[in-house]
Scaffold this motif. Sequence first.
Motif, PDB file in Angstrom:
ATOM      1  N   UNK A   1       0.841  -1.191   0.000  1.00 40.67           N
ATOM      2  CA  UNK A   1       0.000   0.000   0.000  1.00 40.67           C
ATOM      3  C   UNK A   1       0.885   1.254   0.000  1.00 40.67           C
ATOM      4  N   UNK A   2       0.578   2.173  -0.907  1.00 33.85           N
ATOM      5  CA  UNK A   2       1.279   3.460  -0.932  1.00 33.85           C
ATOM      6  C   UNK A   2       0.236   4.551  -0.723  1.00 33.85           C
ATOM      7  N   UNK A   3       0.375   5.309   0.363  1.00 34.75           N
ATOM      8  CA  UNK A   3      -0.601   6.330   0.731  1.00 34.75           C
ATOM      9  C   UNK A   3      -0.133   7.683   0.222  1.00 34.75           C
ATOM     10  N   UNK A   4      -0.931   8.287  -0.644  1.00 36.30           N
ATOM     11  CA  UNK A   4      -0.614   9.613  -1.185  1.00 36.30           C
ATOM     12  C   UNK A   4      -1.389  10.673  -0.409  1.00 36.30           C
ATOM     13  N   UNK A   5      -0.711  11.758  -0.077  1.00 31.21           N
ATOM     14  CA  UNK A   5      -1.348  12.838   0.673  1.00 31.21           C
ATOM     15  C   UNK A   5      -1.216  14.163  -0.061  1.00 31.21           C
ATOM     16  N   UNK A   6      -2.102  15.073   0.274  1.00 30.90           N
ATOM     17  CA  UNK A   6      -1.943  16.464  -0.148  1.00 30.90           C
ATOM     18  C   UNK A   6      -1.108  17.166   0.922  1.00 30.90           C
ATOM     19  N   UNK A   7      -0.695  18.380   0.659  1.00 29.86           N
ATOM     20  CA  UNK A   7       0.123  19.111   1.631  1.00 29.86           C
ATOM     21  C   UNK A   7      -0.640  19.296   2.938  1.00 29.86           C
ATOM     22  N   UNK A   8      -0.095  18.855   4.067  1.00 26.64           N
ATOM     23  CA  UNK A   8      -0.790  18.998   5.357  1.00 26.64           C
ATOM     24  C   UNK A   8      -0.992  20.463   5.737  1.00 26.64           C
ATOM     25  N   UNK A   9      -2.021  20.709   6.534  1.00 27.45           N
ATOM     26  CA  UNK A   9      -2.318  22.052   7.033  1.00 27.45           C
ATOM     27  C   UNK A   9      -2.041  22.107   8.530  1.00 27.45           C
ATOM     28  N   UNK A  10      -1.310  23.128   8.957  1.00 25.27           N
ATOM     29  CA  UNK A  10      -0.978  23.299  10.368  1.00 25.27           C
ATOM     30  C   UNK A  10      -1.666  24.543  10.913  1.00 25.27           C
TER      31      UNK A  10
END
Length: 305
Positions: A1-10
């Motif tokens: 499994x390869x999990x792709x994310x968008x840029x996290x928000x802080x």
Amino acid sequence: MYIKIDTPRLIQGIGERNYQEDACSPSQDKLNNSCKAFVVCDGMGGHEHGEEASKLVAEGLIENYPIYMNENPTDQQFLLLFKHVRQLLDNHPHSDDGERHMGTTFTFVALTSKGVLAAHIGDSTIYVIRPNKITELIYRSEDHTPVYRLVQNQQLSPLQALTYQYRNTLDKAVLPHENIEPDIKIISDIQPGDYILLCTDGVTENLTDEMIRFIFAPYRTINEISDLIQRHCSLSSDNHTALIIPIIGIENNAEDQENQAAENITDKITPPSIDMDAYLKKEADKHLQQNTMGVNTRPEDLYAE
């Protein structure tokens, strides 16, 4: 499994405090869609060097992650990583003060080939949220606090817990020279559209889990979600940190594809046909042989699996 994310928000602020004791790693300027591990810590406000403890643990876990963890990490690998970071805390100049002056909570998640590895100690919280027709909390870490247990045991309502006198009391924290192990879990049920949220208790100070579900409603954009959390945090008197990680894609690796192919083959296997008339007759004959006037003549069969 390869999990792709968008840029996290802080989202981060000091509330009504004079300084920031929360820590997040990677830091704001290093957060991007190639990051694989994230930490949010809350330095303990009653401890003189809480901000140093939270920063040390947050940065130590991320900096040493590649050394101790691989693409298929185990609980034991994370425990070795955590032990190393705890030793860094033990070696801090203020770790041997007469009283405990250093302490922090921590939440940690890593994107792995098995799913999301989640670990935590204290009352900072990890959520895995799925905005469906009814937004689901796929995972919610259990706070190490008396008030959380009271809510779970239905002795307090979630709303009562927000104003409970001892809501900030901790059962567990990361402290120098204290061998306290974290809760660790692999969450394999991850889908595109899910969100991971790491947050300190300054965020949940005015939010119940139901309010979290409302904020992450399926019709909201990431900008709207961030804005709502920011507005709620503006009411907090405490330091607050929320890290939102949007999941945008899941790619199966070769092993996943092989497992899926094996499952498909199994699904296509036709089970052997059964002559039901013969089967029922055999069971009836067996019953007659074992029972005489309603008394079971083979009591050992009562315990047979």
